[in-house]
Design a protein around this motif. Sequence first.
Motif, PDB file in Angstrom:
ATOM      1  N   GLU A   1      -5.455  -1.726  -9.892  1.00 14.90           N
ATOM      2  CA  GLU A   1      -5.724  -0.910  -8.428  1.00 14.90           C
ATOM      3  C   GLU A   1      -6.332  -1.832  -7.357  1.00 14.90           C
ATOM      4  O   GLU A   1      -5.764  -1.731  -5.990  1.00 14.90           O
ATOM      5  CB  GLU A   1      -6.826  -0.172  -8.984  1.00 14.90           C
TER       6      GLU A   1
ATOM      7  N   ASP B   1      -4.287  -1.995  -3.688  1.00 20.46           N
ATOM      8  CA  ASP B   1      -5.035  -1.608  -2.513  1.00 20.46           C
ATOM      9  C   ASP B   1      -5.020  -2.793  -1.712  1.00 20.46           C
ATOM     10  O   ASP B   1      -4.685  -2.634  -0.425  1.00 20.46           O
ATOM     11  CB  ASP B   1      -6.358  -1.254  -2.883  1.00 20.46           C
TER      12      ASP B   1
ATOM     13  N   TRP C   1      -1.075   4.745   1.858  1.00 24.21           N
ATOM     14  CA  TRP C   1      -0.530   5.520   0.801  1.00 24.21           C
ATOM     15  C   TRP C   1       0.902   5.281   0.724  1.00 24.21           C
ATOM     16  O   TRP C   1       1.630   5.314   1.517  1.00 24.21           O
ATOM     17  CB  TRP C   1      -0.900   7.151   0.850  1.00 24.21           C
ATOM     18  N   HIS C   2       1.246   5.162  -0.415  1.00 25.53           N
ATOM     19  CA  HIS C   2       2.929   4.872  -0.846  1.00 25.53           C
ATOM     20  C   HIS C   2       3.171   5.392  -2.256  1.00 25.53           C
ATOM     21  O   HIS C   2       2.243   5.182  -3.117  1.00 25.53           O
ATOM     22  CB  HIS C   2       3.140   3.204  -0.672  1.00 25.53           C
ATOM     23  N   ILE C   3       4.343   6.088  -2.370  1.00 32.73           N
ATOM     24  CA  ILE C   3       4.669   6.627  -3.635  1.00 32.73           C
ATOM     25  C   ILE C   3       4.487   5.816  -4.656  1.00 32.73           C
ATOM     26  O   ILE C   3       3.974   5.856  -5.998  1.00 32.73           O
ATOM     27  CB  ILE C   3       6.084   7.456  -3.646  1.00 32.73           C
ATOM     28  N   LYS C   4       4.999   4.130  -4.472  1.00 35.37           N
ATOM     29  CA  LYS C   4       4.942   3.311  -5.775  1.00 35.37           C
ATOM     30  C   LYS C   4       3.617   2.856  -5.905  1.00 35.37           C
ATOM     31  O   LYS C   4       3.459   2.321  -7.189  1.00 35.37           O
ATOM     32  CB  LYS C   4       6.060   2.313  -5.039  1.00 35.37           C
TER      33      LYS C   4
ATOM     34  N   LYS D   1       1.075   4.718  -5.686  1.00 33.04           N
ATOM     35  CA  LYS D   1       0.413   5.714  -6.785  1.00 33.04           C
ATOM     36  C   LYS D   1       1.102   5.715  -8.005  1.00 33.04           C
ATOM     37  O   LYS D   1       0.337   5.742  -8.980  1.00 33.04           O
ATOM     38  CB  LYS D   1       0.703   7.144  -5.963  1.00 33.04           C
ATOM     39  N   ILE D   2       2.454   5.317  -8.134  1.00 41.54           N
ATOM     40  CA  ILE D   2       3.068   5.429  -9.579  1.00 41.54           C
ATOM     41  C   ILE D   2       2.372   4.169 -10.252  1.00 41.54           C
ATOM     42  O   ILE D   2       1.838   4.383 -11.448  1.00 41.54           O
ATOM     43  CB  ILE D   2       4.360   5.085  -9.373  1.00 41.54           C
TER      44      ILE D   2
ATOM     45  N   LYS E   1      -0.953   2.889  -9.954  1.00 38.08           N
ATOM     46  CA  LYS E   1      -2.275   3.319 -10.263  1.00 38.08           C
ATOM     47  C   LYS E   1      -2.182   4.495 -11.228  1.00 38.08           C
ATOM     48  O   LYS E   1      -3.098   4.028 -12.478  1.00 38.08           O
ATOM     49  CB  LYS E   1      -2.894   3.923  -8.970  1.00 38.08           C
ATOM     50  N   ASP E   2      -1.330   5.271 -11.183  1.00 42.41           N
ATOM     51  CA  ASP E   2      -1.174   6.413 -12.053  1.00 42.41           C
ATOM     52  C   ASP E   2      -0.936   5.780 -13.555  1.00 42.41           C
ATOM     53  O   ASP E   2      -1.301   6.228 -14.423  1.00 42.41           O
ATOM     54  CB  ASP E   2      -0.346   7.484 -11.839  1.00 42.41           C
TER      55      ASP E   2
END
Length: 130
Positions: A73, A77, A83-86, A88-89, A91-92
């Motif tokens: 994370e 960051d 924000w970027h989709i990759k 998010k992926i 981190k998720d």
Amino acid sequence: MNEWRRFGRSLRCAAQGVVHTAKTQRNMQIHIVAAVLALAASWWLQIPPLHLILVLLAIALVWSLELVNTAIEAVVDLLSPDWHIKAKIAKDAAAGAVLVAAIFSVGVGIAVFGPPLYQKWVGWNLFGNG
């Protein structure tokens, strides 16, 4: 001696990472409380050494993955403040790894603590039967 000094510095940096995560990450704080409760239950229920090793391994797995999750994370960051989709992926997926380990540790807890807790419950004869 130089190698020992480097090794000691590495240990200090690693300890700082653990302390930072414990101070700043709510989920790590929850994992620490759960670990303390599991270890107290192990002592109270007189869990056999091999079962205690399973509990310790589950704790180590969850804590380790929470540390890795925190590192991922932080890097995401740093590299992608927007924000970027990759991002998010990444981190998720890291959070998902912690979730899998936590679910596994619950299974270990049920397997290790279930039988002795049941024996104590039956021994207490809570309902006055018999």
